[in-house]
Motif scaffolding. Structure first.
Motif, short mmCIF file in Angstrom:
data_model
loop_
_atom_site.label_atom_id
_atom_site.label_comp_id
_atom_site.label_asym_id
_atom_site.label_seq_id
_atom_site.Cartn_x
_atom_site.Cartn_y
_atom_site.Cartn_z
N GLY A 271 0.80 -1.22 0.00
CA GLY A 271 0.00 0.00 0.00
C GLY A 271 0.83 1.27 0.00
N SER A 272 2.15 1.12 0.08
CA SER A 272 3.02 2.29 0.07
C SER A 272 4.21 2.03 -0.85
CB SER A 272 3.49 2.63 1.48
OG SER A 272 4.30 1.58 2.02
N TYR A 273 4.91 3.10 -1.20
CA TYR A 273 6.04 2.97 -2.11
C TYR A 273 7.02 4.12 -1.89
CZ TYR A 273 4.19 6.84 -4.91
OH TYR A 273 3.76 8.08 -5.34
N SER A 274 8.23 3.96 -2.39
CA SER A 274 9.23 5.02 -2.35
C SER A 274 10.00 5.00 -3.66
CB SER A 274 10.20 4.83 -1.17
OG SER A 274 11.20 5.83 -1.19
N PRO A 275 9.81 6.03 -4.51
CA PRO A 275 10.44 6.02 -5.83
C PRO A 275 11.84 6.61 -5.87
CG PRO A 275 8.98 7.90 -5.65
CD PRO A 275 8.89 7.15 -4.33
N ASN A 276 12.28 7.18 -4.75
CA ASN A 276 13.56 7.91 -4.78
C ASN A 276 14.34 7.64 -3.50
OD1 ASN A 276 12.16 9.48 -2.86
ND2 ASN A 276 11.42 10.85 -4.47
N ASN A 277 15.22 8.55 -3.15
CA ASN A 277 16.07 8.38 -1.97
C ASN A 277 15.53 9.12 -0.75
OD1 ASN A 277 18.27 8.31 -4.46
ND2 ASN A 277 18.64 6.80 -2.88
N ASP A 278 14.24 9.37 -0.73
CA ASP A 278 13.63 9.99 0.44
C ASP A 278 13.63 8.98 1.59
OD1 ASP A 278 12.41 11.81 2.03
OD2 ASP A 278 10.51 11.85 0.97
N ILE A 279 13.34 9.44 2.82
CA ILE A 279 13.37 8.53 3.96
C ILE A 279 11.98 8.02 4.34
CG2 ILE A 279 15.47 9.55 4.92
CD1 ILE A 279 13.70 10.99 6.98
N THR A 280 10.95 8.41 3.59
CA THR A 280 9.59 7.98 3.93
C THR A 280 8.95 7.24 2.77
OG1 THR A 280 8.69 10.12 3.22
CG2 THR A 280 9.22 9.86 5.56
N CYS A 281 8.10 6.26 3.10
CA CYS A 281 7.30 5.56 2.11
C CYS A 281 5.97 6.32 1.95
CB CYS A 281 7.04 4.12 2.55
SG CYS A 281 8.53 3.10 2.67
N GLN A 282 5.58 6.57 0.72
CA GLN A 282 4.37 7.33 0.45
C GLN A 282 3.18 6.40 0.23
OE1 GLN A 282 5.11 9.98 -2.89
NE2 GLN A 282 7.30 10.00 -2.43
N PRO A 283 1.99 6.78 0.72
CA PRO A 283 0.81 5.94 0.46
C PRO A 283 0.43 5.99 -1.02
CG PRO A 283 0.17 8.00 1.53
CD PRO A 283 1.68 7.96 1.54
N CYS A 284 -0.02 4.88 -1.53
CA CYS A 284 -0.46 4.79 -2.92
C CYS A 284 -1.99 4.77 -2.94
CB CYS A 284 0.10 3.54 -3.59
SG CYS A 284 -0.37 3.38 -5.32
N THR A 285 -2.60 5.74 -3.60
CA THR A 285 -4.06 5.85 -3.60
C THR A 285 -4.68 5.40 -4.92
OG1 THR A 285 -3.86 8.17 -4.30
CG2 THR A 285 -4.05 7.74 -1.93
N SER A 286 -3.88 5.31 -5.99
CA SER A 286 -4.45 4.98 -7.30
C SER A 286 -4.67 3.49 -7.49
CB SER A 286 -3.54 5.53 -8.41
OG SER A 286 -2.25 4.96 -8.31
N ILE A 287 -3.72 2.67 -7.00
CA ILE A 287 -3.85 1.22 -7.09
C ILE A 287 -3.45 0.61 -5.76
CG2 ILE A 287 -3.38 1.15 -9.58
CD1 ILE A 287 -0.55 0.25 -8.91
N ARG A 288 -3.78 -0.67 -5.60
CA ARG A 288 -3.47 -1.37 -4.36
C ARG A 288 -2.19 -2.17 -4.54
NH1 ARG A 288 -2.98 -1.52 0.93
NH2 ARG A 288 -3.13 -3.63 1.80
N ILE A 289 -1.13 -1.74 -3.87
CA ILE A 289 0.14 -2.46 -3.93
C ILE A 289 0.10 -3.58 -2.88
CG2 ILE A 289 2.63 -2.29 -3.67
CD1 ILE A 289 2.42 0.65 -4.40
N LYS A 290 0.30 -4.80 -3.33
CA LYS A 290 0.19 -5.94 -2.43
C LYS A 290 1.54 -6.49 -1.97
CE LYS A 290 -4.24 -7.40 -4.40
NZ LYS A 290 -5.01 -8.51 -5.04
N HIS A 291 2.60 -5.98 -2.52
CA HIS A 291 3.93 -6.51 -2.16
C HIS A 291 4.73 -5.47 -1.38
CE1 HIS A 291 4.48 -4.44 -6.03
NE2 HIS A 291 5.69 -4.15 -5.60
N TYR A 292 5.80 -5.94 -0.78
CA TYR A 292 6.69 -5.07 -0.02
C TYR A 292 7.77 -4.47 -0.91
CZ TYR A 292 4.74 -6.95 4.33
OH TYR A 292 3.90 -7.29 5.36
N GLY A 293 8.26 -3.32 -0.50
CA GLY A 293 9.40 -2.72 -1.20
C GLY A 293 9.07 -2.14 -2.55
N ALA A 294 7.84 -1.63 -2.72
CA ALA A 294 7.45 -1.06 -4.02
C ALA A 294 8.22 0.24 -4.30
CB ALA A 294 5.94 -0.80 -4.05
N LYS A 295 8.65 0.39 -5.55
CA LYS A 295 9.37 1.59 -5.96
C LYS A 295 8.48 2.54 -6.78
CE LYS A 295 13.71 -1.00 -6.16
NZ LYS A 295 14.85 -1.44 -7.02
N SER A 296 7.31 2.07 -7.14
CA SER A 296 6.38 2.90 -7.92
C SER A 296 4.95 2.54 -7.54
CB SER A 296 6.60 2.72 -9.43
OG SER A 296 6.36 1.37 -9.79
N CYS A 297 4.06 3.42 -7.86
CA CYS A 297 2.64 3.20 -7.53
C CYS A 297 1.85 2.91 -8.80
CB CYS A 297 2.10 4.44 -6.84
SG CYS A 297 0.38 4.31 -6.31
#
Length: 297
Positions: A271-297
């Motif tokens: 349900g969250s992802y981090s596309p860059n070198n930020d320190i926080t994972c962002q919530p994904c609202t457009s689709i449901r991410i079911k796996h860990y360590g997502a780099k895109s939403c």
């Protein structure tokens, strides 16, 4: 009667490192006599990971069925349950106890340094200020080239500052960051190790030391080698440094959820992802991410 634990224990495993073992046992059970135990390991998808039957061997040797080695995870595993079945001679029945584990992959944070220094100048509107700033960047980048670090996010501003015994003086406030990912860093790093995490952090730390030494020497040179001090020169003791952490894409920090590994960059939850070198994972609202360590939403 059966006994089962409902809460899971978080286990953090560093990527590219030898993993620990999960133990299907607790302190009270390890200190009691267990007759003819039977162990069952169930993975994230309900599959049977490891079974075995035998005497109550010493836990921790890696040979007992009570022990299960964690594979090196790329991101995270939803959950692993270990159940021990044993005979209770007094009650004449079989008892079981379940231990639940949540496996998270983590990385140490990458980090960089934000550095600020001050220089005196004759006037704030001099074209020479810009020329000096650009030349300083070239010198620092050449200094750090062998470490595959470089200067990024650099800027300068000029202010009139009131100094004791000097009145108003114009000063350049220069700010920049030391970045460990200069072009060619990954190729250079892969020649040494498969995991560049420790190498890059070591290099950026060395780069910080080189830069601090460089500015410290500027004041010494001004005092001992110049007869006429140049209009633009370094102000002694103006060197200031701040460490800035970052996480690799797919990882982030969450002190509330991962308080046992507060400074770790942990794989982003579903349900969250981090596309860059930020320190926080962002919530994904457009689709449901079911796996860990997502780099895109």
């Amino acid at each position: 009667m059966p006994v089962s634990s409902s809460s899971a224990v978080n286990v953090y495993v560093k990527v590219h490192r030898n993993s620990p073992y999960l133990v299907c046992m607790d302190l009270s059970l390890s200190q009691s006599e267990v007759i003819d135990p039977n162990y069952l390991w169930i993975g994230p998808n309900g599959q049977n990971l490891k079974t075995g039957r035998g005497v109550n061997q010493e836990v921790g040797t890696g040979e007992s069925p009570a022990v299960w080695p964690i594979p090196k995870p790329k991101q995270a595993m939803d959950g692993i349950a270990g159940t021990v079945f044993r005979n209770d001679m007094q009650a004449e029945e079989e008892r079981f106890k379940t231990y639940k584990f949540m496996i998270y992959a983590y990385r140490e944070p990458d980090y960089t340094y934000r550095i600020s220094v001050h220089f005196t100048t004759k006037e704030c509107n001099l074209a020479a200020n810009r020329q000096f700033f650009e030349e300083l960047q070239k010198i620092l980048n050449n200094l750090l080239d062998y470490l595959k670090c470089h200067i990024v996010d650099s800027s300068y501003r000029c202010f009139s500052v009131k100094r004791p015994k000097h009145g108003l003086v114009d000063e350049l406030f220069i700010v920049f960051q030391v970045n460990p990912f200069a072009p060619g860093w990954e190729v250079s790093c892969r020649q040494i190790t498969t995991d560049c995490e420790d190498i890059t952090n070591s290099h950026v730390h060395k780069a910080r030391g080189l830069i601090e030494k460089f500015f410290r020497e500027q004041w010494y040179i001004l005092k001992h080698e110049f007869v006429n001090i140049p209009a633009i020169h370094y102000i002694d003791h103006s060197f200031q440094v701040t460490r800035l952490d970052s996480c690799r894409p797919g990882f982030g920090k969450n002190d509330f959820i991962h308080n046992d590994c507060a400074n770790c960059c942990v794989a982003c939850d579903p349900g969250s992802y981090s596309p860059n070198n930020d320190i926080t994972c962002q919530p994904c609202t457009s689709i449901r991410i079911k796996h860990y360590g997502a780099k895109s939403c």
